[in-house]
Scaffold this motif. Structure first.
Motif, mmCIF file in Angstrom:
data_model
loop_
_atom_site.group_PDB
_atom_site.id
_atom_site.type_symbol
_atom_site.label_atom_id
_atom_site.label_comp_id
_atom_site.label_asym_id
_atom_site.label_seq_id
_atom_site.Cartn_x
_atom_site.Cartn_y
_atom_site.Cartn_z
ATOM 1 N N PRO A 1 0.873 -1.174 0.000
ATOM 2 C CA PRO A 1 0.000 0.000 0.000
ATOM 3 C C PRO A 1 0.910 1.223 0.000
ATOM 4 O O PRO A 1 2.086 1.116 0.371
ATOM 5 C CB PRO A 1 -0.729 -0.084 1.340
ATOM 6 N N ILE A 2 0.381 2.361 -0.404
ATOM 7 C CA ILE A 2 1.213 3.564 -0.273
ATOM 8 C C ILE A 2 0.895 4.161 1.098
ATOM 9 O O ILE A 2 -0.261 4.251 1.498
ATOM 10 C CB ILE A 2 1.005 4.546 -1.438
ATOM 11 N N TYR B 1 0.574 6.615 4.410
ATOM 12 C CA TYR B 1 0.290 8.001 4.779
ATOM 13 C C TYR B 1 1.531 8.566 5.453
ATOM 14 O O TYR B 1 1.990 7.985 6.441
ATOM 15 C CB TYR B 1 -0.854 8.068 5.795
ATOM 16 N N GLY C 1 4.984 -2.066 12.505
ATOM 17 C CA GLY C 1 3.773 -2.585 11.879
ATOM 18 C C GLY C 1 3.719 -2.225 10.401
ATOM 19 O O GLY C 1 3.549 -3.085 9.547
ATOM 20 N N ASN C 2 3.898 -0.934 10.089
ATOM 21 C CA ASN C 2 3.879 -0.552 8.666
ATOM 22 C C ASN C 2 5.061 -1.184 7.944
ATOM 23 O O ASN C 2 4.964 -1.562 6.781
ATOM 24 C CB ASN C 2 4.009 0.958 8.439
ATOM 25 N N ASP D 1 1.157 8.093 0.152
ATOM 26 C CA ASP D 1 -0.193 8.557 -0.144
ATOM 27 C C ASP D 1 -0.317 9.932 0.512
ATOM 28 O O ASP D 1 -0.608 10.027 1.697
ATOM 29 C CB ASP D 1 -1.155 7.534 0.489
ATOM 30 N N GLY E 1 -2.825 -4.513 4.386
ATOM 31 C CA GLY E 1 -3.292 -4.850 5.727
ATOM 32 C C GLY E 1 -4.790 -5.087 5.705
ATOM 33 O O GLY E 1 -5.499 -4.588 4.830
ATOM 34 N N GLU F 1 -7.329 -3.973 7.217
ATOM 35 C CA GLU F 1 -8.335 -2.903 7.304
ATOM 36 C C GLU F 1 -8.549 -2.214 5.967
ATOM 37 O O GLU F 1 -9.506 -1.466 5.800
ATOM 38 C CB GLU F 1 -7.965 -1.905 8.407
ATOM 39 N N HIS G 1 -3.020 -9.155 4.936
ATOM 40 C CA HIS G 1 -2.318 -9.697 6.108
ATOM 41 C C HIS G 1 -2.889 -9.095 7.380
ATOM 42 O O HIS G 1 -3.571 -8.077 7.358
ATOM 43 C CB HIS G 1 -0.809 -9.457 6.008
ATOM 44 N N LEU H 1 0.400 -6.508 13.117
ATOM 45 C CA LEU H 1 1.340 -6.808 14.167
ATOM 46 C C LEU H 1 0.836 -6.022 15.366
ATOM 47 O O LEU H 1 0.793 -4.791 15.335
ATOM 48 C CB LEU H 1 2.733 -6.332 13.740
#
Ligand code: MSP
Length: 675
Positions: free
Chosen positions: A13-14, A16, A24-25, A53, A272, A274, A301, A304
């Protein structure tokens, strides 16, 4: 002409750029990096994309708070993120920023096309908007509502806990509803489009079946975004802008779209959980409306998490990757992250687990295998590997078989991005090789001159095993493989995975370097303390206080129960009950039992669990419960009722003979513990 390699396009994902990225990211980026490296080693022509993003109200406000222009702010953040990826040795082929000129122009073209062909129309939007989540909510979606004296809703909180405000604005809408049936059929025809499969069911049950609403795709309430060319007071709302990155990065909508022609459709969008919805509903519909093929797989996924739930600055349980990399090295950090996250489910980070995994898996198992092997080759063979000759031991065949099984299994698992399992498989070979040392007892062979050849065979078998292990861990650990082959004196050997075989080991009569441990053992107490000290200190205290308060409350409740005529229980008894959040994924009547319903639940584990409950009377149509997040007692002894297994208990509330299943707010995640 050289043979054309098959292509492989993978994306993260891009991100923020609204704050510093935590482990986590970083997980998503490391996971995609491991996959990209794996595919390259398997002979693919890989394109790996990541980026930022950068539009939206939140960024606009954040910049303002810091007294900066939004562009200045995102420039600085994007630079910081690129720096982080460099540190984590991420091998992305491109870094896209949604403020890149070519991207903005392409988004405008995409928007215009959708508008021209009637997929986008102008309307009015009213809703509860959370600035922090950049998302609108309907009243029923709010976790909390504030009312005035007459009972009118005047505000509230989003499921994330952030404040919302009522916003009415003119907006352009995307006709999602028009494509709902098409998408449902697409899912049916492509059962592996969304992985894990349970997420596809979630999309069908929670969003497609209840009916897809048209999606507001522009805003007039902020400026920081791509302007609608024909109506510039509107900016294209973040998801159309953000999702398009996967194609604009390849030149779609620009003059040179050769990369797009070469790599699209993507093989994997890794995201992720969400944001699975955006990627598996809105994105496919957008692409379809543009007449473009869909990505082959969307992999959702888990998160974490920390022991006390989601990682968040306000909770003070955030760990940054730099902390781990600077102290324990990049390999240990990447290994841990990929090993700790089971496919599709949440993984829990804890300082203790981190130190344990480094000590057991890396220092003990792998590190010792290398140290022992190198030390023995030095001691018994003057540092030379002298080939196998014809001598063999009784244990060679099994070691070779394990190696070839592990290679095959590993490739299969890596192909499916099941990193934790792939690593567990590699460690089967690590263990097998360690056992091989104990079985062959080289120190005994070394005492007997007539066993020289056998000893040499044993040493070579160990070197071969380590060579295979080094090759297999390459996608995950960028440094260790090189160190291993260096110590074995077989540097420069081919570590590509395409045709890796135990007996293709290239080296004979090589000099082995004197080994230094590549993964030093950690002092458990000191390192656990160190990691803990890095989690924001004052916030940690808050967590402890909350925990103490919760326990106190439970004690009080136990006391109160005394007066209720019930036997009070001690807090340690209560602590034995494992309460968990679960999400109902299927609900049905049990044949031949009027009272019983059976539920299948996502409890954060891959397989989920079945629970029976005697509440059929209150839920004649149990399907109304599908998608609901509920509380379960997870450690109740499983038992069979009417031939069906019940693995736990579903909590319900009762008053005057009416029973209702206890549901929990949507921001709680299946598998979370309840304290
Ligand atoms: N900008 C959007 C994505 C647009 S893609 C077209 C976004 N950005 S994000 O920065 O909030 O999140 C990026 C990714 O990081 C998401 O996939 C998210 O799930 C992941 N993670 C954020 N926290 C995480 C954990 N604690 N654990 C694992 N992944 C996590 O959403």
């Amino acid at each position: 002409m050289a043979e054309q390699k098959p292509t492989y396009y993978i994306t993260t994902p891009i991100y923020y750029p609204s704050g510093k990225l935590h482990i986590g990211n970083s997980y998503t980026t490391i996971a995609c990096d491991a996959e990209a490296r794996f595919k390259r080693l398997m002979g693919y022509d890989v394109f790996y994309l990541t980026g930022t993003d950068e539009h939206g109200l939140k960024i606009e406000q954040k910049a303002e708070k810091l007294g900066m222009k939004p562009q200045e702010y995102v420039d600085q953040m994007a630079a910081q993120i690129k720096e982080l990826w460099k540190k984590l040795e991420i091998t992305n082929d491109k870094f896209i920023r949604t403020t890149d000129d070519y991207h903005e122009k392409a988004v405008q073209k995409i928007f215009q096309q959708l508008l021209d062909q009637g997929d986008i129309y102008k309307g009015k939007y009213t809703g509860w908007y959370s600035v922090d989540d950049e998302e609108y909510f309907t009243e029923s979606q709010l976790a909390e509502v504030y009312r005035d004296e007459d009972g009118n809703v005047i505000g509230g909180k989003a499921p994330s806990g952030h404040e919302v405000q009522l916003v009415e604005e003119e907006s352009y809408f995307f006709k999602m509803s028009k494509y709902a049936n098409w998408l449902m059929n697409y899912y049916k025809e492509h059962p592996d489009f969304i992985e894990p499969q349970s997420r596809m069911n979630e999309m069908i049950n929670n969003f497609l079946k209840p009916g897809l609403e048209d999606l507001a795709v522009t805003r007039t309430s902020f400026n920081w975004g791509v302007k609608v060319p024909s109506d510039p007071k509107h900016v294209v709302y973040v998801w159309i802008d953000a999702l398009s990155n996967y194609i604009t990065a390849l030149g779609y909508g620009s003059d040179d779209d050769s990369l797009f022609k070469k790599y699209w459709p993507a093989d994997v969008h890794m995201v992720g959980k969400e944001i699975v919805r955006f990627h598996t509903i809105y994105w496919p519909i957008m692409l379809h409306a543009l007449g473009l093929p869909l990505p082959k797989h969307i992999i959702g996924h888990g998160w974490l998490t920390m022991r006390d739930g989601k990682m968040s600055k306000s909770k003070g349980n955030v760990i940054y990757p730099e902390t781990l990399v600077d102290r324990y090295g990049l390999d240990a950090t990447r290994y841990y992250l990929l090993r700790a996250m089971p496919f599709g489910n949440d993984g829990v980070f804890s300082p203790e687990d981190f130190v344990d995994k480094v000590n057991y898996d890396l220092a003990n198992d792998l590190g010792n295998l290398l140290n022992r092997t190198v030390a023995m080759i030095n001691k018994y063979q003057n540092g030379k590997l002298v080939g196998t000759n014809d001598a063999t031991t009784d244990f060679d065949a099994d070691l070779e078989q394990t190696a070839s099984d592990v290679i095959a299994e590993y490739k299969e698992l890596m192909d499916k991005t099941r990193f934790a399992e792939a690593l567990a498989t590699v460690w089967k070979l690590v263990s097998r090789a360690n056992k091989y040392i104990d079985e062959t007892e080289p120190w005994v062979l070394a005492k007997d001159d007539s066993k020289k050849d056998v000893l040499s065979d044993v040493m070579t078998h160990l070197a071969k095993s380590l060579w295979i292990i080094a090759a297999l861990i390459q996608p995950i650990m960028p440094h260790a493989p090189k160190q291993i082959v260096e110590q074995l004196g077989i540097e420069g050997t081919d570590l590509s995975l395409t045709d890796l075989q135990f007996n293709d080991f290239p080296a004979e009569a090589q000099v082995v370097a004197k080994g230094t441990p590549i993964f030093p053992r950690l002092d458990v107490k000191a390192e656990v303390e160190f990691i803990k000290s890095k989690m924001t200190a004052n916030e940690k205290k808050k967590g402890r206080k909350a925990m103490a308060e919760a326990k106190e409350k439970a004690q009080e409740t136990a006391q109160e129960e005394k007066t209720d005529g019930k036997k009070p229980i001690r807090i340690d008894v209560f602590d034995k009950v494992e309460l968990k959040v679960a999400q109902i994924t299927a609900a049905d009547h049990v044949e031949g039992a009027d009272k019983l319903l059976k539920f299948h639940m996502d409890d954060g584990t891959e397989e989920g669990r079945q629970i029976l409950s005697g509440i059929a009377k209150w839920y004649p149509d149990p399907s109304v419960l599908v998608g609901k997040k509920v509380l379960i007692v997870a450690n109740l002894k499983p038992r069979k009722m009417r031939g069906e297994l019940s693995q736990g208990m579903l909590l319900s509330a009762e008053k005057d003979g009416n029973v209702q299943v206890v549901t929990v707010p949507d921001n709680l995640v299946p598998g979370m513990g309840v304290e």
